[in-house]
Scaffold this motif. Structure first.
Motif, mmCIF file in Angstrom:
data_model
loop_
_atom_site.group_PDB
_atom_site.id
_atom_site.type_symbol
_atom_site.label_atom_id
_atom_site.label_comp_id
_atom_site.label_asym_id
_atom_site.label_seq_id
_atom_site.Cartn_x
_atom_site.Cartn_y
_atom_site.Cartn_z
ATOM 1 N N PHE A 120 0.892 -1.164 -0.073
ATOM 2 C CA PHE A 120 0.200 -0.030 -0.163
ATOM 3 C C PHE A 120 0.806 1.200 0.005
ATOM 4 N N VAL A 121 1.892 1.204 0.670
ATOM 5 C CA VAL A 121 2.762 2.557 0.760
ATOM 6 C C VAL A 121 4.113 2.546 0.091
ATOM 7 N N ILE A 122 4.344 1.230 -0.348
ATOM 8 C CA ILE A 122 5.841 1.305 -0.986
ATOM 9 C C ILE A 122 5.745 0.966 -2.714
ATOM 10 N N THR A 123 6.195 1.981 -3.632
ATOM 11 C CA THR A 123 6.062 1.602 -4.900
ATOM 12 C C THR A 123 7.154 0.699 -5.336
ATOM 13 N N ASP A 124 6.978 0.105 -6.499
ATOM 14 C CA ASP A 124 8.070 -0.647 -7.387
ATOM 15 C C ASP A 124 9.492 -0.060 -7.232
ATOM 16 N N VAL A 125 9.171 1.366 -7.833
ATOM 17 C CA VAL A 125 10.341 2.224 -7.989
ATOM 18 C C VAL A 125 11.370 2.252 -6.766
ATOM 19 N N GLU A 126 10.492 2.449 -5.592
ATOM 20 C CA GLU A 126 11.231 2.693 -4.409
ATOM 21 C C GLU A 126 12.018 1.534 -3.806
ATOM 22 N N ILE A 127 11.245 0.139 -4.082
ATOM 23 C CA ILE A 127 12.002 -0.899 -3.838
ATOM 24 C C ILE A 127 13.186 -1.319 -4.524
ATOM 25 N N SER A 128 13.073 -1.288 -5.907
ATOM 26 C CA SER A 128 14.316 -1.278 -6.886
ATOM 27 C C SER A 128 15.412 -0.508 -6.453
ATOM 28 N N VAL A 139 7.067 -9.826 -1.121
ATOM 29 C CA VAL A 139 6.975 -8.552 -0.598
ATOM 30 C C VAL A 139 8.063 -7.758 -1.109
ATOM 31 N N VAL A 140 9.136 -8.235 -2.149
ATOM 32 C CA VAL A 140 10.221 -7.320 -2.803
ATOM 33 C C VAL A 140 9.893 -7.263 -4.204
ATOM 34 N N ARG A 141 8.494 -7.740 -4.538
ATOM 35 C CA ARG A 141 7.855 -7.703 -5.783
ATOM 36 C C ARG A 141 8.498 -8.302 -6.912
ATOM 37 N N ALA A 164 16.248 0.726 -3.367
ATOM 38 C CA ALA A 164 16.378 0.435 -1.954
ATOM 39 C C ALA A 164 17.178 -0.913 -1.976
ATOM 40 N N ILE A 165 16.771 -1.832 -2.804
ATOM 41 C CA ILE A 165 17.226 -3.275 -2.538
ATOM 42 C C ILE A 165 18.160 -3.570 -3.902
ATOM 43 N N PRO A 166 19.600 -3.918 -3.477
ATOM 44 C CA PRO A 166 20.188 -4.208 -4.788
ATOM 45 C C PRO A 166 20.081 -5.693 -5.211
ATOM 46 N N GLU A 167 20.283 -5.828 -6.666
ATOM 47 C CA GLU A 167 19.851 -7.125 -7.053
ATOM 48 C C GLU A 167 20.612 -8.319 -6.456
ATOM 49 N N GLU A 168 21.770 -8.262 -5.966
ATOM 50 C CA GLU A 168 22.389 -9.438 -5.482
ATOM 51 C C GLU A 168 21.836 -9.711 -4.076
ATOM 52 N N TRP A 169 21.176 -8.643 -3.541
ATOM 53 C CA TRP A 169 20.191 -8.970 -2.429
ATOM 54 C C TRP A 169 19.223 -10.076 -2.435
ATOM 55 N N LYS A 170 18.799 -10.010 -3.601
ATOM 56 C CA LYS A 170 17.473 -10.891 -4.010
ATOM 57 C C LYS A 170 18.123 -12.504 -4.588
ATOM 58 N N ASN A 171 19.424 -12.553 -4.843
ATOM 59 C CA ASN A 171 20.122 -13.637 -5.429
ATOM 60 C C ASN A 171 20.200 -14.707 -4.317
#
Length: 625
Positions: free
Chosen positions: A217-225, A591-593, A227-234
């Motif tokens: 509700f409060v965070i956009t996809d752009v804000e997540i991208s 939650v990280v889309r 704030a979160i490095p790609e390696e974080w999701k690996n």
């Protein structure tokens, strides 16, 4: 703290206490009723209770911290416990354990080693281990809930005598919550524990859904991208963990280098090595085993263990993932600048996010959910630890003949004693992480060898179990004190080197000493009585090195078919670990889309579920009980 948040928490505490005390009247019928619920509680309630008991606030704070810092691959840090021991329990160990029909894990040991001197030695050492472990976990909860409540609640409870600080706010808050939880747990035994834990589980699920939904509700996809490095999701990893933070968050790279997990390939190898032996060793003599022994039938024990896995991970990681996303998007630079965080205290991430980024109403429900997480796990240990003191020590060795009322009163006293010792230990704990590493790598290192061998080797006897457990506990305790006094050692000395080594890497040493004690204790003493071995093997039917016992049974005219399920059990465990991992990774990626990864792991979940339906569930349905 807004009025409505405080109101929600007060209502939750009042309802929990009321429910726990209301159902407590069922616990007065005897020890079996007090500690096992009279083996009358339905398996799905026990499964919800077991899942709730594993959903603790200290562990949640730790999970938030490691997911925040290391990213998705941090879910493998949970293998230190190892969390997939629940898979091994689900696949075959719950059935093996429940067939005994006893009250506690140490009483179960007598069915394996007999009731002679050797059997009683093994029985006594596992009872002592159960009590020590319960005290250690209570210290772990004391440290976690105090730290959490102090950051969240605005009132200072520091207690001074003159200029001397007698009690900090952390300690005062922890004592209040522990006191309230202890009241209904001691009053109602297993009935109160299960009833309140089912309620607490529902609150925790609601909190997880709300916090994950709030991030959408409060965070956009752009804000997540951003704030979160790609390696974080690996989720993939190499031999070393490379820092992937930059800018104001560069301090996180320093933490990665110093927390002991930098050599990630070696770390994962060690957790896999430990995890296999720890998982086959079975559940420790604590609340998990009590839930298995509380089920009505062998079939229910298997159902309950599988249901625990199914209900625990998705709601827990919705909550953990939601908190982490809020922290990464809104508070990461401020969190990096915290003085405590620079010292490695990642456990502060959870309360900092709740303080500043969760709105009124949701904050109250979230705090009630986390408080429920603490109270459910704490109550489970307060119920399980005294069972060993009363049933396995006091009743067996000091007062074998007494009324049920007398034993229940003794249970109340022993519960207060266990809680008091845990709180005292908690006063001297540096952090949740230090207790976590001690429990997972040191204390359990002394447990694993003996409890692995008890299943798979017929010649292993009670004295081998006793000396294996004792040597492991001694080495584990020495390691703990060496670690606590590391500032007193000369740099470059062997004690300094040991104190600076992460506890997980010392596991092989602890395991080796314990294994040596097991082997020497076994070969230097006579084998377990044949009638005991025959009864155990005929009843439990484990796989392993049992051929001599089968041959003796054939000669007696009572042949028993060999258990040939090792292959399918190990296959099911491997599939089950994938199944469990999918339930952790799906909510994190949600939650990280990262919807592609959500689809990947949803597919894994569906495929593994279908496989387990045919390879595990259909087999369980055919059990006669």
């Amino acid at each position: 703290m807004a009025f409505w948040d405080v109101f929600i928490i007060i209502v939750y505490v009042a309802v929990t206490l009321g429910l726990g005390i209301y159902v407590s009247r069922k616990a007065s019928k005897g020890l079996d009723s007090y500690f096992l619920g009279g083996k009358s509680i339905k398996w799905y309630y026990l499964g919800l209770s077991n899942g709730s008991g594993m959903f603790d606030v200290s562990g949640t704070a730790w999970m938030v911290g490691i997911l925040f810092l290391y990213g998705v691959k941090s879910f493998m840090f949970m293998w230190m416990w190892p969390i997939w021991n629940q898979i091994f329990v689900m696949m075959f160990l719950a059935v093996w354990i429940r067939r005994s029909g006893v009250m506690t894990g140490s009483e179960w040991i007598l069915t394996r080693f007999g009731d002679d001197r050797a059997g009683r030695a093994s029985h006594l050492i596992v009872a002592i281990f159960a009590v020590v472990a319960a005290i250690g976990f209570i210290a772990y909860f004391f440290e976690g809930v105090g730290k959490f409540m102090t950051v969240i609640l605005p009132w200072s409870l520091d207690l001074f005598i003159g200029d001397f600080l007698l009690l900090t706010s952390e300690q005062a808050y922890a004592l209040i919550i522990i006191f309230l939880t202890t009241i209904y747990t001691i009053k109602g035994g297993m009935f109160s524990v299960v009833a309140t834990e089912v309620l607490q589980y529902l609150i925790m699920v609601l909190a997880g859904i709300l916090i994950a939904g709030y991030t959408f509700f409060v965070i956009t996809d752009v804000e997540i991208s951003a704030a979160i490095p790609e390696e974080w999701k690996n989720v993939a990893f190499g031999n070393e963990l490379e820092g992937f933070w930059s800018g104001k968050k560069d301090v996180f790279n320093e933490l990665i280098d110093t927390e002991g997990y930098k050599m990630f390939g070696a770390f994962i190898g060690m957790t896999l090595f430990k995890g296999f032996f720890a998982s086959v060793a079975g559940p420790t003599p604590s609340y998990d085993m009590q839930r298995i022994l509380s089920t009505r039938t062998v079939r229910d024990a298997a159902y309950m263990s599988g249901f625990t896995n199914l209900v625990l991970f998705i709601p827990r990681y919705l909550l953990v993932g939601g908190i982490v996303v809020l922290g990464l998007v809104f508070l990461a630079p401020e969190i990096a600048a915290l003085e405590n965080l620079n010292g490695g205290d990642m456990e502060l991430v959870l309360p900092q996010v709740i303080n500043y980024e969760v709105p009124v109403g949701i904050k109250g429900l979230l705090l009630a959910g986390l408080l429920a997480a603490f109270m459910s796990t704490f109550s489970a240990f307060v119920n399980s630890g005294p069972a060993y003191i009363v049933n396995d020590i006091y009743k067996k060795y000091f007062k074998p003949e007494a009324t049920d009322k007398h034993y229940i009163r003794a249970s109340h006293i022993s519960s207060f004693l266990v809680v008091a010792l845990g709180v005292i230990m908690g006063f001297f704990a540096d952090s949740i992480n230090s207790i976590t590493l001690w429990i997972t790598s040191a204390l359990y290192g002394g447990y694993i060898a003996a409890n692995f061998l008890k299943w798979v080797w017929w010649r292993f006897n009670g004295w081998g179990y006793f000396w294996g457990m004792l040597s492991g506990l001694i080495i584990a305790t020495l390691q703990f004190f060496v670690d606590k006094n590391k500032e007193h050692y000369m740099e470059g000395s062997w004690l300094f080197e040991i104190a600076g080594t992460p506890a997980i890497y010392l596991f092989p040493i602890i395991f080796g000493f314990s294994l040596l004690g097991c082997i020497l204790g076994t070969w230097l003493t006579p084998a377990t009585n044949y009638q005991t071995l025959k009864s155990f093997y005929e009843n439990v039917r484990p796989w392993g090195l049992w051929k001599p016992v089968r041959k003796m049974m054939e000669q007696d005219g009572h042949p028993v078919e060999k258990n040939k399920d090792f292959g399918i059990d190990m296959f099911n465990c491997a599939i089950g670990i994938l199944w469990q991992s999918s339930m952790i990774l799906m909510p994190i990626y949600l939650v990280v889309r990262d919807f592609y990864q959500v689809l990947v792991w949803l597919t894994v979940f569906i495929i593994t579920t279908v496989i387990l339906k045919f390879t595990w569930l259909d087999k369980v349905k055919n059990y006669k009980e």
